[in-house]
Motif scaffolding. Sequence first.
Motif, short mmCIF file in Angstrom:
data_model
loop_
_atom_site.label_atom_id
_atom_site.label_comp_id
_atom_site.label_asym_id
_atom_site.label_seq_id
_atom_site.Cartn_x
_atom_site.Cartn_y
_atom_site.Cartn_z
N LEU A 200 0.82 -1.21 0.00
CA LEU A 200 0.00 0.00 0.00
C LEU A 200 0.86 1.26 0.00
CD1 LEU A 200 -2.85 -1.02 2.48
CD2 LEU A 200 -3.05 -0.69 0.01
N GLN A 201 1.96 1.23 0.74
CA GLN A 201 2.85 2.40 0.76
C GLN A 201 3.60 2.52 -0.57
OE1 GLN A 201 2.73 4.38 3.38
NE2 GLN A 201 4.26 5.87 2.76
N THR A 202 4.01 1.41 -1.14
CA THR A 202 4.70 1.45 -2.43
C THR A 202 3.78 1.96 -3.52
OG1 THR A 202 6.07 -0.43 -1.75
CG2 THR A 202 6.01 0.06 -4.08
N GLN A 203 2.50 1.58 -3.46
CA GLN A 203 1.54 2.03 -4.47
C GLN A 203 1.43 3.55 -4.48
OE1 GLN A 203 -2.68 0.38 -5.73
NE2 GLN A 203 -2.87 1.48 -3.82
N VAL A 204 1.44 4.16 -3.31
CA VAL A 204 1.36 5.62 -3.25
C VAL A 204 2.63 6.25 -3.80
CG1 VAL A 204 1.26 7.59 -1.67
CG2 VAL A 204 -0.32 5.68 -1.38
N LEU A 205 3.79 5.67 -3.49
CA LEU A 205 5.05 6.19 -4.03
C LEU A 205 5.05 6.10 -5.56
CD1 LEU A 205 7.66 4.69 -1.53
CD2 LEU A 205 6.77 7.01 -1.60
N ASP A 206 4.51 5.01 -6.08
CA ASP A 206 4.42 4.86 -7.54
C ASP A 206 3.46 5.88 -8.15
OD1 ASP A 206 6.18 2.76 -7.48
OD2 ASP A 206 4.64 1.20 -7.54
N SER A 207 2.36 6.15 -7.45
CA SER A 207 1.35 7.07 -7.99
C SER A 207 1.83 8.51 -8.00
CB SER A 207 0.06 6.97 -7.17
OG SER A 207 -0.47 5.67 -7.22
N ALA A 208 2.78 8.84 -7.11
CA ALA A 208 3.29 10.21 -7.02
C ALA A 208 4.81 10.21 -7.15
CB ALA A 208 2.87 10.82 -5.69
N GLU A 209 5.32 9.48 -8.13
CA GLU A 209 6.76 9.21 -8.19
C GLU A 209 7.61 10.46 -8.39
OE1 GLU A 209 7.64 6.66 -11.42
OE2 GLU A 209 6.28 7.61 -12.82
N LYS A 210 7.09 11.51 -9.04
CA LYS A 210 7.90 12.70 -9.28
C LYS A 210 8.01 13.60 -8.06
CE LYS A 210 7.30 12.90 -14.28
NZ LYS A 210 6.87 13.73 -15.44
N ALA A 211 7.09 13.48 -7.11
CA ALA A 211 7.13 14.27 -5.88
C ALA A 211 6.42 13.48 -4.78
CB ALA A 211 6.46 15.62 -6.10
N PRO A 212 7.07 12.43 -4.26
CA PRO A 212 6.37 11.46 -3.42
C PRO A 212 6.30 11.79 -1.93
CG PRO A 212 8.60 10.71 -3.81
CD PRO A 212 8.45 12.01 -4.56
N THR A 213 7.04 12.80 -1.45
CA THR A 213 7.19 12.97 -0.01
C THR A 213 5.86 13.27 0.68
OG1 THR A 213 9.42 13.80 -0.39
CG2 THR A 213 8.48 14.14 1.79
N LEU A 214 5.14 14.26 0.21
CA LEU A 214 3.87 14.63 0.84
C LEU A 214 2.83 13.53 0.68
CD1 LEU A 214 2.25 16.70 2.37
CD2 LEU A 214 1.63 17.77 0.20
N ALA A 215 2.78 12.92 -0.50
CA ALA A 215 1.83 11.82 -0.71
C ALA A 215 2.13 10.65 0.22
CB ALA A 215 1.87 11.36 -2.17
N SER A 216 3.42 10.39 0.44
CA SER A 216 3.82 9.32 1.35
C SER A 216 3.35 9.62 2.77
CB SER A 216 5.34 9.14 1.31
OG SER A 216 5.75 8.12 2.19
N ALA A 217 3.53 10.88 3.21
CA ALA A 217 3.07 11.27 4.54
C ALA A 217 1.55 11.21 4.63
CB ALA A 217 3.56 12.68 4.88
N ALA A 218 0.87 11.63 3.56
CA ALA A 218 -0.59 11.56 3.55
C ALA A 218 -1.06 10.11 3.68
CB ALA A 218 -1.13 12.18 2.27
N ASN A 219 -0.30 9.17 3.13
CA ASN A 219 -0.69 7.76 3.24
C ASN A 219 -0.54 7.25 4.67
OD1 ASN A 219 -1.70 5.51 1.69
ND2 ASN A 219 0.24 4.50 2.09
N ILE A 220 0.43 7.77 5.41
CA ILE A 220 0.51 7.44 6.84
C ILE A 220 -0.73 7.94 7.55
CG2 ILE A 220 1.86 7.71 8.95
CD1 ILE A 220 3.21 6.06 6.72
N GLY A 221 -1.18 9.15 7.18
CA GLY A 221 -2.44 9.64 7.72
C GLY A 221 -3.60 8.75 7.32
N ALA A 222 -3.56 8.20 6.10
CA ALA A 222 -4.62 7.31 5.63
C ALA A 222 -4.67 6.03 6.48
CB ALA A 222 -4.41 6.97 4.16
N PHE A 223 -3.50 5.50 6.84
CA PHE A 223 -3.47 4.33 7.73
C PHE A 223 -4.14 4.66 9.07
CE2 PHE A 223 0.15 2.67 5.11
CZ PHE A 223 -0.38 1.41 4.87
N ASN A 224 -3.83 5.84 9.63
CA ASN A 224 -4.42 6.23 10.91
C ASN A 224 -5.91 6.52 10.77
OD1 ASN A 224 -2.30 6.74 13.32
ND2 ASN A 224 -1.30 6.99 11.34
#
Length: 396
Positions: free
Chosen positions: A310-334
């Motif tokens: 699930l975390q890799t999928q978000v990195l793939d979806s936002a590969e050119k600027a993944p940092t904020l999307a990655s943090a948002a996915n941590i929020g999605a887990f919570n």
Amino acid sequence: MPLALLALAISAFGIGTCEFIISGGLLPELAADLRVGVPSAGLLVTAYAFGVVVDAPLLTLLGTRLPRKTMLLFLMALFITGNLLSALAPTYGVLMIGRILAAFAHGAYFGVGAVVAAGLVEPHRRARALALMFTGLSLANVLGVPGGTAIGQAFGWRAAFWAVVAIGAVGLAGVAALVPSQARSREGGLGRELTVFRQGGVWLALATTVLGFAPVFTVITFVAPMMTDVADFSPEAIPVVMGVFGVGLVLGNLLGGRLADRSVQHAIYGSVGALTMLSLGTALTAANKPALVVTITLFGVAAFATIPPLQTQVLDSAEKAPTLASAANIGAFNLANALGSLLAGLAVDTGYGYTSPAWIAVILGIAGLVMAGLTSFRRRSRVPAAPNRSTAKTTM
């Protein structure tokens, strides 16, 4: 694997221990010492989760102009400060501030750390690198929370927070010494990080995380009373079973990393599908002690097997600027945790019994699989078709 991943995992271990240390058994003692009711003390857990969901992405956004290693060091310093304030807190209000500060560091650390971990290895090993970092989080449930609870019960709840401060200091030193310096990406920056949220694929990936992971807390929130009231376990058996469940989390995390390196989408289908089936299994085996222990153990494996893909999928979806999307996915887990526990509580409060959350988890898991299918379909539809080889030859 690079030693830098060990430093990231140690920090993750400290952060995971901090998240669950109060609910792990220190709540009554803490409430009595600070002269507040247990429900009020429970808000310390709620405030922490709220801080992760809302504030961590904002903090990540503010740090987009910093090199990622610098951001990690800042976040660990903030985490240590929050727990230091918690350990010294003379009042409930000060302790609440300490918890919120630590929560600010939580989501942003895992978001930035996931990007750093993925960048430390070859592309085909990214998911395993993520799994190794998140192993710290799963070990926190197996070792950190029980150990911290034991320390708190023996020496007072403040001692548990001092232990977390010490773990955080080791993690900070490890990041400083082992994580390589990374210049800020020229393609990154505030504008680029925000732009990726215009992409429907990022939102679909985040929705998949929320619905695909929600079954975990939907089932686990009331697993203890289900064990005692439905399966007739003794209260003394609960820590043993939950310890086995924690081992399942560690194994599942590592398994999910290996599977995701082969195929992210297949790993999501497999892990969320297994989580859904095991939610059904929990409802059907709730009255059978041996079967329930096996189901809960396997449920733990499936639960954390979802995290790397699930975390890799978000990195793939936002590969050119993944940092904020990655943090948002941590929020999605919570958010998934909050949604699951809320729905479970509503089901139990309305009188449907302690097995009803497992049935709700089945529905959530199916919704997660549907969302995963939509995400996969969108990615396939946006991949440009390969040029026809025969046509290419005649035009040369």
